[in-house]
Design a protein around this motif. Structure first.
Motif, PDB file in Angstrom:
ATOM      1  N   ARG A 115      49.304  39.019  49.306  1.00  0.00           N
ATOM      2  CA  ARG A 115      48.526  38.327  48.276  1.00  0.00           C
ATOM      3  C   ARG A 115      48.999  38.710  46.880  1.00  0.00           C
ATOM      4  O   ARG A 115      49.067  37.870  45.974  1.00  0.00           O
ATOM      5  CB  ARG A 115      47.037  38.649  48.431  1.00  0.00           C
ATOM      6  N   ALA A 116      49.341  39.986  46.710  1.00  0.00           N
ATOM      7  CA  ALA A 116      49.814  40.448  45.406  1.00  0.00           C
ATOM      8  C   ALA A 116      51.160  39.838  45.038  1.00  0.00           C
ATOM      9  O   ALA A 116      51.480  39.704  43.846  1.00  0.00           O
ATOM     10  CB  ALA A 116      49.917  41.976  45.397  1.00  0.00           C
TER      11      ALA A 116
ATOM     12  N   THR B 188      44.953  43.078  42.913  1.00  0.00           N
ATOM     13  CA  THR B 188      44.730  42.586  44.271  1.00  0.00           C
ATOM     14  C   THR B 188      44.023  43.634  45.127  1.00  0.00           C
ATOM     15  O   THR B 188      43.107  43.322  45.888  1.00  0.00           O
ATOM     16  CB  THR B 188      46.070  42.199  44.924  1.00  0.00           C
TER      17      THR B 188
ATOM     18  N   ASN C 131      40.375  43.889  43.988  1.00  0.00           N
ATOM     19  CA  ASN C 131      39.588  42.766  44.493  1.00  0.00           C
ATOM     20  C   ASN C 131      39.302  42.917  45.996  1.00  0.00           C
ATOM     21  O   ASN C 131      38.201  42.615  46.464  1.00  0.00           O
ATOM     22  CB  ASN C 131      40.335  41.461  44.234  1.00  0.00           C
ATOM     23  N   SER C 132      40.291  43.405  46.744  1.00  0.00           N
ATOM     24  CA  SER C 132      40.106  43.600  48.188  1.00  0.00           C
ATOM     25  C   SER C 132      39.060  44.672  48.463  1.00  0.00           C
ATOM     26  O   SER C 132      38.239  44.522  49.378  1.00  0.00           O
ATOM     27  CB  SER C 132      41.442  43.990  48.839  1.00  0.00           C
TER      28      SER C 132
ATOM     29  N   ILE D 211      47.432  42.783  51.730  1.00  0.00           N
ATOM     30  CA  ILE D 211      47.210  42.992  50.302  1.00  0.00           C
ATOM     31  C   ILE D 211      48.503  42.776  49.520  1.00  0.00           C
ATOM     32  O   ILE D 211      48.529  42.098  48.484  1.00  0.00           O
ATOM     33  CB  ILE D 211      46.656  44.409  50.044  1.00  0.00           C
TER      34      ILE D 211
END
Length: 322
Positions: A50-51, A283, A286-287, A47
């Motif tokens: 991605r962030a 992020t 969304n996860s 996470i």
């Protein structure tokens, strides 16, 4: 200083981070309770990784929003595509150099972004219109140049940024953290940071105080585009591929991360730490929604509700301070 005065001082210093911090804690608790094994070290690391890409883009946009005058930048998605196309394919003397690749895409991004700034400041084109038009122009040029057949030769050093240093942190995450700390210190401790915030507060007063408002107003768009191009390089390294539509969601998400992180939409008050927190919120949200198998439309709707709630809280807080 008594306890009440100390509490007020601490609150005043960190109040703009409260919505983002609260959202991170709430999402963490919800995911821990409802999703078995969601908050393990490996998933947290993924996470944060991605962030990190969104955070780089959001920190660039923070410059624009802090500079005021209804500043926003919706051209970041196309600049990310440029960075993803150019950066990973660069070789110097036949050898890969990640630092030089970043510098080259930053220069390209800076030049394109300054065109945005000139159009907005000197030609008085609304930022929404100018940056959307630039987004279309750059995207169209990329399609024309490549005929949508994008190829990328990823350097080993770029791919290695995904490697774990200490769980849950990856190299890219630590790199973005260093950038965040340096930019936050620049904003709070340097003369440029003071000039940026004064320009965002009142441009006329800033001019009277000898601040080069024009250079700042144009330059922030150059910085935003340069950081977006770097974000594109990082995204290519993270995903391992490049295509035209891969960055479509980033312009709006970057703006949302900036506002969620406590930067005032009217300008004059910004925070790079807050923008990174905002990127983590989006992020993580969304996860969590993906873990619940929610469709893309529902995820977008809920993210919009979260942003609306933060805007209402920030607006209410501003009225209370007045």
């Amino acid at each position: 200083m008594n306890k009440q005065a100390l509490a007020k001082s601490v609150y005043s210093k960190f109040k703009d981070y409260i919505p983002a911090a609260g959202a991170i804690v709430a999402l963490g608790l919800i995911s821990t309770i409802l999703i078995d094994g969601f908050m393990n070290a490996n998933n947290i690391g993924a996470i944060l990784l991605r962030a990190s890409v969104l955070a780089i883009v959001a920190m660039g946009v923070t410059f624009v929003v802090t500079a005021g005058d209804s500043g926003l930048d919706l051209s970041t998605g196309s600049l990310m595509v440029v960075g993803a196309m150019v950066g990973p394919n660069l070789r110097f003397g036949g050898q890969e150099s990640l630092i030089l690749s970043f510098l080259v895409v930053m220069v390209i991004g800076m030049l394109i972004g300054c065109v945005n700034g000139v159009g907005i400041y000197y030609l008085k084109i609304p930022a929404l219109v100018m940056t959307m038009a630039m987004n279309g122009l750059v995207t169209g040029f990329c399609i024309l140049l490549t005929r949508s057949q994008l190829t990328v030769n990823l350097p080993a050093k770029l791919v290695a940024l995904n490697d774990v240093v200490v769980e849950p942190f990856r190299k890219m995450t630590l790199l973005v953290a260093v950038v965040m700390i340096l930019l936050q210190l620049m904003l709070t401790k340097s003369k440029f940071g003071q000039m940026l915030q004064l320009t965002g507060n009142n441009r006329q007063a800033a001019r009277l105080n000898g601040i080069p408002v024009a250079a700042i107003a144009v330059g922030v768009y150059g910085i935003s585009s340069a950081m977006a191009a770097v974000g594109g390089v990082l995204l290519a390294g993270y995903t391992g591929l490049v295509h035209i539509d891969m960055t479509a969601e980033y312009p709006m998400q970057a703006m949302a991360a900036v506002i969620i992180g406590g930067t005032h939409a009217a300008g004059g008050v910004g925070s790079f730490v807050g923008s990174v927190m905002g990127a983590i919120v989006l992020t993580l949200l969304n996860s969590v929604l993906l873990a619940f198998n929610m469709p893309a439309g529902a995820r977008t709707f809920i993210q919009g509700l979260v942003l609306l709630g933060v805007l209402i809280i920030n607006n209410r807080s501003a009225k209370l301070r007045q």
